[in-house]
Motif scaffolding. Structure first.
Motif, PDB file in Angstrom:
ATOM      1  N   UNK A  75       2.724 -19.760  11.452  1.00  0.00           N
ATOM      2  CA  UNK A  75       1.576 -19.340  12.273  1.00  0.00           C
ATOM      3  C   UNK A  75       0.671 -18.360  11.525  1.00  0.00           C
ATOM      4  N   UNK A  76       1.036 -17.993  10.310  1.00  0.00           N
ATOM      5  CA  UNK A  76       0.252 -17.010   9.554  1.00  0.00           C
ATOM      6  C   UNK A  76      -1.200 -17.443   9.368  1.00  0.00           C
ATOM      7  N   UNK A  77      -1.428 -18.660   8.918  1.00  0.00           N
ATOM      8  CA  UNK A  77      -2.801 -19.120   8.677  1.00  0.00           C
ATOM      9  C   UNK A  77      -3.689 -19.005   9.902  1.00  0.00           C
ATOM     10  N   UNK A  78      -3.293 -19.597  11.037  1.00  0.00           N
ATOM     11  CA  UNK A  78      -4.117 -19.476  12.239  1.00  0.00           C
ATOM     12  C   UNK A  78      -4.289 -18.023  12.708  1.00  0.00           C
ATOM     13  N   UNK A  79      -3.235 -17.213  12.582  1.00  0.00           N
ATOM     14  CA  UNK A  79      -3.347 -15.802  12.959  1.00  0.00           C
ATOM     15  C   UNK A  79      -4.379 -15.097  12.091  1.00  0.00           C
ATOM     16  N   UNK A  80      -4.334 -15.316  10.790  1.00  0.00           N
ATOM     17  CA  UNK A  80      -5.266 -14.646   9.886  1.00  0.00           C
ATOM     18  C   UNK A  80      -6.709 -15.063  10.143  1.00  0.00           C
ATOM     19  N   UNK A  81      -6.923 -16.344  10.395  1.00  0.00           N
ATOM     20  CA  UNK A  81      -8.274 -16.811  10.737  1.00  0.00           C
ATOM     21  C   UNK A  81      -8.745 -16.116  12.008  1.00  0.00           C
ATOM     22  N   UNK A  82      -7.871 -16.002  12.986  1.00  0.00           N
ATOM     23  CA  UNK A  82      -8.221 -15.340  14.251  1.00  0.00           C
ATOM     24  C   UNK A  82      -8.567 -13.870  14.037  1.00  0.00           C
ATOM     25  N   UNK A 126     -17.010 -11.648   3.023  1.00  0.00           N
ATOM     26  CA  UNK A 126     -16.085 -12.580   2.389  1.00  0.00           C
ATOM     27  C   UNK A 126     -14.629 -12.125   2.545  1.00  0.00           C
ATOM     28  N   UNK A 127     -13.815 -12.987   3.162  1.00  0.00           N
ATOM     29  CA  UNK A 127     -12.392 -12.692   3.358  1.00  0.00           C
ATOM     30  C   UNK A 127     -11.533 -13.733   2.658  1.00  0.00           C
ATOM     31  N   UNK A 128     -10.458 -13.264   2.038  1.00  0.00           N
ATOM     32  CA  UNK A 128      -9.445 -14.132   1.450  1.00  0.00           C
ATOM     33  C   UNK A 128      -8.194 -14.009   2.304  1.00  0.00           C
ATOM     34  N   UNK A 129      -7.676 -15.155   2.738  1.00  0.00           N
ATOM     35  CA  UNK A 129      -6.386 -15.163   3.398  1.00  0.00           C
ATOM     36  C   UNK A 129      -5.454 -16.002   2.540  1.00  0.00           C
ATOM     37  N   UNK A 130      -4.207 -15.564   2.431  1.00  0.00           N
ATOM     38  CA  UNK A 130      -3.262 -16.352   1.642  1.00  0.00           C
ATOM     39  C   UNK A 130      -1.865 -16.256   2.224  1.00  0.00           C
TER      40      UNK A 130
END
Length: 150
Positions: free
Chosen positions: A104-111, A126-130
């Motif tokens: 669930x990390x990806x969707x949480x980070x986008x949120x 500009x945001x980087x999520x990984x």
């Protein structure tokens, strides 16, 4: 989340743009006899930056959870991508307050980025999520917002 076409169809102003997404594989993983050098995560970052952006990243959100291996990997990955971050040491680890949320990390980070945009406290455009997985998969995405850096 929707495509730009659907957002325009329903007159929904976009908060974020997915600028790019990349994946890579880390061969030197946790629980092996190898030495971590951040090659997989570094490659995901490099491929993303080469294809998608020239400006430094303003905000970094990742799924590090306190394991030293992960911190070392990130450190090497940032060294492999000089000049791409406003401050590579200024990153957020939601596991500190949400716990390790796994897939669930990806969707949480986008949120988290979308809400920061909506509430006007995003630090820059500009945001980087990984994220990463014990099986060696590494993924990184760049999200662009409408606000300019302060």
């Amino acid at each position: 989340m929707t495509t730009l076409r659907t957002a325009r169809k329903y007159a929904i102003p976009p908060r974020l743009q997915l600028i790019g997404i990349e994946g890579a594989h880390e061969e030197k993983r946790i629980r092996t006899e190898t030495v971590v050098l951040g090659e997989g995560l570094g490659a995901a970052f490099r491929n993303l930056f080469e294809k998608a952006v020239t400006d430094p990243v303003d905000r970094i959100i990742c799924d590090m959870n306190g394991e030293r291996y992960r911190a070392n990997e990130y450190g090497f990955a940032t060294i492999r991508n000089p000049g791409r971050f406003r401050d590579a040491a200024d990153f957020e680890t939601p596991a500190d307050c949400w716990g390790d949320v796994g897939a669930a990390s990806g969707p949480l980070f986008v949120s988290l980025v979308a809400e920061a945009e909506a509430r006007n406290y995003q630090t820059g455009p500009l945001s980087l999520i990984w994220t990463s997985s014990e099986n060696g998969v590494r993924a990184a995405a760049l999200l662009g917002g409408r606000r300019k850096a302060a």
